[in-house]
Motif scaffolding. Sequence first.
Motif, mmCIF file in Angstrom:
data_model
loop_
_atom_site.group_PDB
_atom_site.id
_atom_site.type_symbol
_atom_site.label_atom_id
_atom_site.label_comp_id
_atom_site.label_asym_id
_atom_site.label_seq_id
_atom_site.Cartn_x
_atom_site.Cartn_y
_atom_site.Cartn_z
ATOM 1 N N ILE A 185 0.931 -1.237 -0.010
ATOM 2 C CA ILE A 185 -0.015 -0.180 0.028
ATOM 3 C C ILE A 185 0.863 1.081 -0.158
ATOM 4 N N ASP B 51 -3.822 10.102 0.001
ATOM 5 C CA ASP B 51 -4.038 9.337 -0.927
ATOM 6 C C ASP B 51 -3.406 7.981 -0.759
ATOM 7 N N VAL C 84 -2.926 3.694 -2.067
ATOM 8 C CA VAL C 84 -3.398 2.651 -3.002
ATOM 9 C C VAL C 84 -2.855 1.402 -2.857
ATOM 10 N N LYS D 93 -1.936 -2.336 -3.854
ATOM 11 C CA LYS D 93 -1.678 -2.980 -5.278
ATOM 12 C C LYS D 93 -1.489 -4.586 -5.042
ATOM 13 N N SER E 244 -3.997 -2.090 -9.194
ATOM 14 C CA SER E 244 -4.589 -1.418 -8.020
ATOM 15 C C SER E 244 -5.850 -2.311 -7.686
ATOM 16 N N SER F 137 -7.475 -1.444 -4.407
ATOM 17 C CA SER F 137 -8.287 -0.508 -3.131
ATOM 18 C C SER F 137 -7.517 0.788 -3.085
ATOM 19 N N LYS F 138 -8.472 1.748 -2.946
ATOM 20 C CA LYS F 138 -8.101 3.092 -2.917
ATOM 21 C C LYS F 138 -8.442 4.002 -1.559
ATOM 22 N N TRP F 139 -7.749 4.815 -0.774
ATOM 23 C CA TRP F 139 -8.150 5.632 0.124
ATOM 24 C C TRP F 139 -7.896 7.083 -0.123
ATOM 25 N N SER F 140 -8.768 7.821 0.326
ATOM 26 C CA SER F 140 -8.487 9.327 0.266
ATOM 27 C C SER F 140 -9.045 10.118 1.199
#
Length: 123
Positions: free
Chosen positions: A45, A90, A92, A94, A99, A101-104
Amino acid sequence: MKTIVIALLTLLTAVSCSNERNEVKPATGSYQFYTNKAADQFDQIEVRLNGELVGTLNKPYLMGRQPDCQTEIAGMLLRVERPAGSYSMDAVAKLNGKSVSKWSGAIRIDAGDCSQSRLNSNQ
């Protein structure tokens, strides 16, 4: 003449030393990131603050309790120290270079304090 030169050198030394002591360093705080995402769901991540890569996680933190800021476990806990203020975050996750999952969001770092965020497995 010699007295004037000595007086000037003494004055310059005093001024330069006093400037060094009066330097204001920005107040800093810490922020710690960790994840409960299962190890088979990500390789790493990447975490960015204001677009700058600040580090990576490559293991989940599954201890059952929230870590404290004095705990350091390489790859499992990512602690960054920055000047107090607000930052965009931000991250990501992997898996095999893709990719997954993503968080922001926005985070706040307070001077002399340590806050934290868990990058949740549900995202």
